[in-house]
Design a protein around this motif. Structure first.
Motif, mmCIF file in Angstrom:
data_model
loop_
_atom_site.group_PDB
_atom_site.id
_atom_site.type_symbol
_atom_site.label_atom_id
_atom_site.label_comp_id
_atom_site.label_asym_id
_atom_site.label_seq_id
_atom_site.Cartn_x
_atom_site.Cartn_y
_atom_site.Cartn_z
ATOM 1 N N TYR A 253 89.223 -13.632 34.021
ATOM 2 C CA TYR A 253 89.855 -14.450 32.991
ATOM 3 C C TYR A 253 91.347 -14.143 32.881
ATOM 4 O O TYR A 253 91.827 -13.069 33.248
ATOM 5 N N GLY A 254 92.061 -15.088 32.357
ATOM 6 C CA GLY A 254 93.502 -15.047 32.139
ATOM 7 C C GLY A 254 93.920 -16.425 31.651
ATOM 8 O O GLY A 254 93.393 -16.918 30.658
ATOM 9 N N ASN A 255 94.840 -17.072 32.362
ATOM 10 C CA ASN A 255 95.144 -18.458 32.010
ATOM 11 C C ASN A 255 94.055 -19.417 32.498
ATOM 12 O O ASN A 255 94.042 -20.594 32.129
ATOM 13 N N GLN A 256 93.137 -18.904 33.297
ATOM 14 C CA GLN A 256 91.933 -19.621 33.709
ATOM 15 C C GLN A 256 90.736 -18.680 33.573
ATOM 16 O O GLN A 256 90.900 -17.463 33.499
ATOM 17 N N VAL A 257 89.533 -19.259 33.582
ATOM 18 C CA VAL A 257 88.304 -18.468 33.587
ATOM 19 C C VAL A 257 87.479 -18.892 34.798
ATOM 20 O O VAL A 257 87.222 -20.092 34.994
ATOM 21 N N TRP A 258 87.078 -17.897 35.598
ATOM 22 C CA TRP A 258 86.300 -18.132 36.809
ATOM 23 C C TRP A 258 84.975 -17.394 36.699
ATOM 24 O O TRP A 258 84.897 -16.297 36.138
ATOM 25 N N LEU A 259 83.924 -17.989 37.272
ATOM 26 C CA LEU A 259 82.577 -17.435 37.212
ATOM 27 C C LEU A 259 82.039 -17.193 38.612
ATOM 28 O O LEU A 259 82.134 -18.059 39.486
ATOM 29 N N SER A 260 81.463 -15.985 38.817
ATOM 30 C CA SER A 260 80.798 -15.647 40.074
ATOM 31 C C SER A 260 79.354 -15.268 39.781
ATOM 32 O O SER A 260 79.087 -14.512 38.845
ATOM 33 N N ILE A 261 78.434 -15.793 40.573
ATOM 34 C CA ILE A 261 77.023 -15.458 40.417
ATOM 35 C C ILE A 261 76.477 -14.710 41.627
ATOM 36 O O ILE A 261 75.279 -14.455 41.713
ATOM 37 N N ASP A 262 77.357 -14.341 42.567
ATOM 38 C CA ASP A 262 76.907 -13.664 43.790
ATOM 39 C C ASP A 262 77.642 -12.351 44.015
ATOM 40 O O ASP A 262 77.895 -11.947 45.141
ATOM 41 N N GLY A 263 77.987 -11.678 42.935
ATOM 42 C CA GLY A 263 78.571 -10.349 43.059
ATOM 43 C C GLY A 263 80.025 -10.318 43.462
ATOM 44 O O GLY A 263 80.493 -9.295 43.967
ATOM 45 N N GLY A 264 80.772 -11.404 43.258
ATOM 46 C CA GLY A 264 82.190 -11.426 43.584
ATOM 47 C C GLY A 264 82.517 -11.999 44.939
ATOM 48 O O GLY A 264 83.683 -12.006 45.351
ATOM 49 N N ASN A 265 81.526 -12.514 45.654
ATOM 50 C CA ASN A 265 81.779 -13.128 46.953
ATOM 51 C C ASN A 265 82.523 -14.445 46.786
ATOM 52 O O ASN A 265 83.505 -14.715 47.486
ATOM 53 N N THR A 266 82.091 -15.281 45.852
ATOM 54 C CA THR A 266 82.744 -16.557 45.574
ATOM 55 C C THR A 266 82.868 -16.729 44.064
ATOM 56 O O THR A 266 82.121 -16.123 43.292
#
Length: 921
Positions: A253-266
């Motif tokens: 998170y920061g100026n955007q929020v990103w979600l990963s469900i595979d341990g940080g691969n994508t």
């Protein structure tokens, strides 16, 4: 009457709470969830709460420091610049709040709550300035990250450690000389225990990336587990990264929020806040709520694993923090007061502390385009002269997914999909929406142009709308700008400029469907007003909860822990009940199942709809890979509103050998007893034939001792669930069938004993041919070990270390020693008049009877029997025992599960003390 009944129930419940558990030791245990349901006629009333064992919660028993008065606490208010809150992972109602002070006031001051900060006056404040607190709770890893400066290298900016925090290692793995690397600063480092890896959020002069490295023996490998993931340049201000509690959902998170469900691969983009920045995130493991707070004070809400979010209000306090209690209620904490969210509305989210729900619409005109009678497309208008930096304020984005468009006149539509595009000209985004209530149209009094016919002709990049006057007074007005001409079967037209009373310019929503040189008579064309020239005429709000989540088992918790024994499986059943109220239920799966660590368990899911459009999902998880570990399994109702109480169900599955047994493979060749004691027996090639499965963990209470007595464990420690006393805990196996105490807990499915001439003669087990030799042990050592040997085409032999051995039928039984025979005969003679002795039919076994006999063992009856006895560290063979190694085994089938009632650790098994009721089976 109902209130009186509820009071009586609660009174009895809390009076009984002291008897719920007999454990009295201090240990962190899971807080109880209490649900009370009352029925009156056709109405059902449900209330929920928590039940805390205050006598066992560790921090409530500790002496934290000097207790402060209210006046002492008030003197600190002017110096407070921030607040920090932490809570017990097992009981979230037990929490600490700490003051961050400016340079004018030094000290460590914390407040303790055991009721989830519901009442400010119930907080006990402590002054810890003059003491160093040495007690450490149960934690996994701790990471310390420094702001890098000119005197601090990358390697010195981040360190991590594990309890007891004696050894601190640099987060960045060691880079060998000659390897080309890009200098990066560590923003956040996390340990992913499901995948045994470390996850970095890195920043260099060019880009923001994540890197995942394997963590082995608490050390990071230099080679990454996956290729680095590079965020786009729009993610220019990262703040941090966090795992949602008890799940595998990873958020950056920061100026955007990103979600990963595979341990940080994508990663997938969840939200874009452009010039605003998310500074803090707050999580509830119970409701899966995630609250995001920006630097401008705006508050957003999402759910774990849900790919949508909502704006829920704002916070104006300069100094505050947020806190979720054990039931999922959110609290706003300030230095001098606490605010709670009140009760859930229809089991919805509690966000009253953030004010009125804001309008998530934006300042531009919408152009509606009908696809069918029940489905529309709304195009968002972007003027030609719009500044490139503010174009995003005129477009639909992810926050509008799943929301509802409201017209100021009348009508609502549910947004199903968001589209971003470059054409048609003037429209850069749109949404596909399902009509819930029909939208109102303009009338002649509001727009006089509707009283005449209309002709449409192309005019460059625009379309010219001309009124065809037919003896009526009709004209375009300035108020018609940003209104939309809707013609069934054709493109819609958004009016952008009035040329004169009879002519106007407009842009088409679907140019390919635009009519040319055609005239539409009165009442065949309509005007819709979704503009904002004369004030906002439309708005966007969150949709009320549209799904109910139901579990098909007795476990009502949303975060259950289930154990999957090796070779076994667990089944979970859930149901999603739609509550759409006018919105179609599409026959596509309503649930998304996400496995945190797919290599640990074999997971199969099967879903179907019933006649009421409810969606049922059955998931089975099997431990087929024989791997030890735990993983989270997430059920996400992907189409649910963030207003729903439950959108995500996250059980944890733990795969391991059960606590009652461990597994060893014993070589087929004979190994001398002295080698068993030393643990080393090499063959001709130098290979050690004595091998056991690796064991995890470390000794604590029993470190550097050789016997259990030297551990000095108290009775409370033996029954404790605390990790610190895990060495003391004694595990006793349970019977596999409902058998009375007279059978000593031995299952009839395992073997039968047949008495003859006062001797233990035979016991038979059915086993597949060519079965291998396995040992199933209750305590990881030779003592208390039940051994099943299977040889090709022969019945197996059942052996109990300590002297007692059962032989296949037809072999000569062993003889008791003279001393044992004498004692047995004496006991028979003493009990014969009363029907006692070995042939008794109702004698129960007393392990306390004749304590001196507990040390006695029997001479092994056959030369084919190997018996191990003695303590866990000193196995020995009984005098006179020999061994004939079995032939080699071509295959190793899965071990046969055996359970038996084990004798006390300090005793060897005494066959003569078996009850006659068992021997006569």
């Amino acid at each position: 009457m109902e209130l009186l009944l509820l009071y009586v129930i609660l009174l009895n419940l809390f009076d009984f709470s002291s008897g719920i558990t007999y454990n009295k030791d201090t240990a962190a245990v899971e807080e109880w969830l209490v649900r009370i349901t009352l029925q009156h006629g056709l109405n059902i009333y449900t209330s929920e709460g928590t039940l805390l064992d205050r006598a066992r919660e560790p921090i409530l028993q500790w002496k934290l420091g000097t207790i402060m008065t209210k006046d002492d606490v008030k003197k600190l208010y002017p110096h407070v610049v921030g607040l920090k809150v932490t809570k017990c992972p097992c009981a979230n109602d037990v929490a600490l709040i700490g003051f961050l002070l400016n340079s004018k006031s030094n000290g460590i001051y914390i407040g303790l709550s055991f009721s989830g900060f519901w009442n400010y006056n119930n907080i006990t404040w402590y002054n810890l300035t003059d003491m160093i607190y040495s007690e450490v709770g149960e934690v996994d890893y701790v990471t310390v990250t420094f702001e890098r400066n000119r005197t601090l290298s990358e390697e010195s900016s981040c360190f991590y450690s594990k309890e007891p925090f004696h050894d601190w290692l640099p987060c960045l793995p060691h880079i060998s000389k000659g390897m080309k690397t890009i200098s990066s600063a560590v923003i956040t480092f996390l340990v992913d225990q499901e995948h045994s890896s470390g996850v970095f959020l890195l920043r260099n002069q060019k880009e923001i990336t994540t890197s995942v490295h394997i963590l082995k023996n608490n050390k990071l490998s230099s080679r990454p587990k996956f290729p680095r993931f590079t965020f786009p340049s729009s993610f220019y201000s990262p703040v941090g990264m966090v795992f949602h509690p008890r799940s595998h959902f990873l958020y950056a998170y920061g100026n955007q929020v990103w979600l990963s469900i595979d341990g940080g691969n994508t990663f997938e983009l969840l939200a874009d806040f452009h010039n605003d920045i998310i500074k803090n995130t707050y999580h509830s493991f119970y409701t899966s709520d995630i609250t995001l707070v920006s630097q401008n004070g705006k508050v957003y809400l999402t759910k774990a694993g849900l790919e949508r979010y909502s704006e829920v209000g704002s916070i104006t306090d300069k100094i505050f923090t947020l806190y979720y209690d054990h039931m999922g209620f959110i609290h706003k904490l300030t230095p001098d007061r606490f605010e709670d969210s009140g009760s859930f509305t229809s089991f919805g989210n509690s966000k009253g502390i953030f004010g009125q729900a804001p309008n998530m619409g934006f300042e531009t005109a919408l152009a509606p385009q009908y696809i069918t009678l029940d489905e529309m497309i709304f195009y968002a208008y972007v003027p030609e002269n719009e500044n490139q930096r503010t174009i995003y304020t005129k477009k639909f984005n992810n926050i509008h997914s799943g929301k509802v468009i409201h017209s100021r006149k009348t009508g609502t539509a549910y947004i199903r999909k968001i589209l971003q595009h470059d054409t048609p000209k003037g429209f850069l985004s749109s949404v596909i929406a399902e009509v819930i209530d029909p939208f109102g149209i303009e009338n002649v009094n509001e727009s006089p142009c509707l009283s005449s016919s209309l002709s449409i002709n192309p005019d460059g990049n625009f379309y010219k709308l001309t009124l065809q006057l037919q003896r009526v007074v009709s004209s375009f007005q300035d108020s018609d700008i940003e209104k939309t001409v809707v013609i069934p079967g054709y493109s819609s037209f958004l009016i952008t400029r009035i040329i004169d009373d009879q002519n106007a310019l407009a842009i088409a929503t679907m140019p390919i469907r635009a009519p040319e040189n055609m005239i539409f008579v009165k009442d065949t064309w309509f005007l819709y007003n979704f503009g904002q020239r004369n004030g906002q005429t439309w708005s966007i709000y969150e949709k009320p909860c549209n799904y109910w989540f139901q579990q098909h088992d007795d476990l009502r918790s949303l975060n259950v822990l289930k154990y999957v024994d090796l070779g076994k499986s667990q089944t979970l059943k859930v149901e999603v009940i739609p509550d759409t109220k006018g919105v179609r239920t599409l026959e596509i799966p309503l649930l998304k199942v996400i496995v945190g660590n797919p290599t640990l368990l074999e997971v199969k899911a099967k879903g179907s709809f019933d006649d009421t459009y409810s969606y049922l999902m059955e998931v089975s998880a099997a431990s087929t890979a024989f791997q030890q570990g735990s993983t989270s399994l997430a059920f996400v109702v992907w189409g649910a509103s963030t207003d729903c109480f439950v959108t995500t169900f996250v059980p944890t599955l733990k795969s391991s050998c059960s606590y009652l047994k461990s597994m060893h493979h014993i070589p087929s060749k004979f190994i001398p007893p002295e080698d068993w004691i030393s643990g080393v027996h090499t063959d001709s090639q130098g290979f050690n034939m004595i091998k056991t499965l690796p064991k995890s963990g470390k000794f604590k209470q029993c470190a550097n001792v050789s016997t259990r007595e030297e551990c000095n464990c108290t009775n409370d420690q033996k029954f404790s669930h605390a990790v610190a006393f895990s060495d003391c805990r004694e595990k006793l196996p349970r019977p596999v069938a409902d058998i009375s105490a007279k059978t000593c807990g031995l299952s009839r499915k395992l073997f039968n004993l047949f008495p003859k001439e006062n001797r233990l003669k035979s016991a038979r087990l059915r086993s597949p041919q060519n079965s291998a030799l396995w040992v199933l042990s209750s305590n990881g050592g030779p003592e208390g070990t039940l051994v099943v040997e299977g040889e090709p085409r022969e019945s197996p032999r059942l052996k109990w270390p300590g002297g007692w051995t059962s032989e296949p039928r037809g072999q000569a039984p062993g003889r008791l020693s003279a001393r044992d025979t004498e004692r047995t005969a004496g006991r028979e003679q003493a009990r014969t008049p009363g029907g006692g002795g070995l042939h008794a039919t109702s004698e129960s076994l007393s392990w306390a009877d004749d304590e001196h006999r507990a040390r006695r063992t029997h001479t092994p009856p056959s030369a084919h029997t190997t018996v191990r006895a003695g303590s866990a560290r000193e196995p020995r063979a009984v005098t006179g025992a020999t061994s004939v190694p079995p032939p080699p085994h071509p295959a190793l089938p899965p071990p046969r599960q055996l359970r038996a009632f084990l004798p006390p650790r300090s005793e060897a098994f005494d066959a003569a003390r078996l009850p006659a009721s068992l021997l006569s089976l």
